[in-house]
Scaffold this motif. Structure first.
Motif, PDB file in Angstrom:
ATOM      1  N   PRO A   2       0.593  -0.979   0.036  1.00 54.78           N
ATOM      2  CA  PRO A   2      -0.433   0.020  -0.116  1.00 54.78           C
ATOM      3  C   PRO A   2       0.800   1.399  -0.215  1.00 54.78           C
ATOM      4  O   PRO A   2       2.172   1.288   0.375  1.00 54.78           O
ATOM      5  CB  PRO A   2      -0.832  -0.244   1.301  1.00 54.78           C
ATOM      6  N   ARG A   3       0.533   2.318  -0.210  1.00 59.42           N
ATOM      7  CA  ARG A   3       1.006   3.638  -0.540  1.00 59.42           C
ATOM      8  C   ARG A   3       1.092   3.856   0.685  1.00 59.42           C
ATOM      9  O   ARG A   3      -0.038   4.335   1.808  1.00 59.42           O
ATOM     10  CB  ARG A   3       0.659   4.335  -1.444  1.00 59.42           C
ATOM     11  N   ILE A   4       1.988   4.874   1.072  1.00 61.74           N
ATOM     12  CA  ILE A   4       2.642   4.980   2.708  1.00 61.74           C
ATOM     13  C   ILE A   4       2.427   6.155   2.463  1.00 61.74           C
ATOM     14  O   ILE A   4       3.277   7.243   2.052  1.00 61.74           O
ATOM     15  CB  ILE A   4       3.732   4.620   3.315  1.00 61.74           C
ATOM     16  N   PRO A   5       1.430   6.923   3.437  1.00 59.70           N
ATOM     17  CA  PRO A   5       1.295   8.434   3.438  1.00 59.70           C
ATOM     18  C   PRO A   5       2.283   9.138   4.229  1.00 59.70           C
ATOM     19  O   PRO A   5       2.783   8.839   4.919  1.00 59.70           O
ATOM     20  CB  PRO A   5      -0.273   8.429   3.913  1.00 59.70           C
ATOM     21  N   ARG A 121       9.796   6.316   5.537  1.00 61.71           N
ATOM     22  CA  ARG A 121       8.866   6.238   5.426  1.00 61.71           C
ATOM     23  C   ARG A 121       8.718   4.347   5.424  1.00 61.71           C
ATOM     24  O   ARG A 121       8.665   3.913   4.612  1.00 61.71           O
ATOM     25  CB  ARG A 121       8.428   6.483   3.655  1.00 61.71           C
ATOM     26  N   ASP A 140       6.170  13.745  -3.859  1.00 59.15           N
ATOM     27  CA  ASP A 140       5.060  13.014  -3.939  1.00 59.15           C
ATOM     28  C   ASP A 140       3.440  12.823  -2.650  1.00 59.15           C
ATOM     29  O   ASP A 140       2.994  12.269  -3.563  1.00 59.15           O
ATOM     30  CB  ASP A 140       5.725  11.167  -4.675  1.00 59.15           C
ATOM     31  N   PRO A 142       0.876  13.400  -0.176  1.00 58.70           N
ATOM     32  CA  PRO A 142      -0.232  13.018  -0.445  1.00 58.70           C
ATOM     33  C   PRO A 142      -0.118  14.687   0.413  1.00 58.70           C
ATOM     34  O   PRO A 142      -1.357  15.516   0.062  1.00 58.70           O
ATOM     35  CB  PRO A 142      -1.275  12.287  -0.294  1.00 58.70           C
TER      36      PRO A 142
END
Ligand code: DC
Length: 231
Positions: A2-5, A121, A140, A142
């Motif tokens: 999953p994209r790590i915020p 991260r 990148d 968010p």
């Protein structure tokens, strides 16, 4: 995977970044990256080894061989261990800040520290505190905040902080040092201090910390504001 915020919090020294970023990371249960401490640690290690701070390659080599670890004490205080020595107190001194600012202007030094910063991260998320977190290290990300405050207020806060730690400094000279450091950090060719185009600018002048924390958290979607355990 999953994209790590990532939530980046950039801004000048004394803007309250450290306090705000740690509080936000705690609230979210996310990891915390104090990138300023990394630059300070390299400045200190270079000074210990008598490396010429104006020599970009020599300092970059020193950065590559310096071992920097962050440890959270039982009190919750974050300790910075540089080459096996607890350098937490020394790193907070203005001399360490000035050394950090000098070596941070060298592109090879910044390049040598990129991987180390990326390794922070991790799930469930990261709050990254610095000058170029949203522009260079995590472009990148968010969620991005640029936290600022007037120079006078930042000098006063730093003065109070140092006084509480038993370090006595003159307010005028602190204001002068902060203004000089801002100018150097904003004017350097590589990764200058400036808000990312997609950052939300938060001015904390005259605003209670609790309100600034809420303002920063408000850039995250509601579902991420539910605290989770850091892994
Ligand atoms: O946030 P701080 O005062 O601990 O930072 C010390 C110095 O390190 C600051 O003058 C500029 C530099 N720095 C940087 O160039 N890039 C970062 N991401 C963090 C700090």
């Amino acid at each position: 995977m999953p994209r790590i915020p990532v939530l980046t919090i950039d801004g000048p020294s004394g803007s309250g970044k450290g306090t705000i970023s740690r509080a936000v990371a705690d609230r979210l249960g996310w990891h915390y990256l104090d990138s300023g401490a990394i630059y300070r640690a390299v400045g200190l290690a270079a000074a210990w080894e008598n490396v010429d701070l104006s020599d970009p390659e020599a300092v970059a080599h020193c950065a590559a061989r310096t071992e920097i670890r962050f440890e959270t004490a039982e009190s919750g205080e974050l300790h910075v261990i540089v080459n096996g020595k607890d350098a937490t107190r020394q790193l907070r001194m203005e001399t360490a800040g000035a050394a950090a600012s000098a070596i941070a202007a060298h592109p090879p030094v910044r390049a040598a520290l990129v991987d180390l910063q990326h390794r922070f991260r991790r799930l469930p998320g990261l709050v990254a505190d610095g000058r170029d977190m949203g522009t260079v290290i995590f472009p990148d990300a968010p969620y991005k905040v640029f936290l600022t405050a007037s120079a006078g207020e930042r000098a006063k806060r730093r003065h109070k902080q140092l006084k509480e730690k038993g370090v006595s400094v003159n307010l005028d000279s602190l204001l002068h040092e902060i203004a000089a450091r801002d100018e150097r950090d904003a004017g350097r060719a590589v990764a200058p201090l400036k808000p990312a185009d997609d950052a939300v600018v938060v001015d904390s002048t005259g605003t209670p910390i609790t309100e600034v924390i809420e303002r920063v958290l408000s850039v995250l979607p509601e579902k991420l504001r539910q605290p989770r355990q850091a892994s």
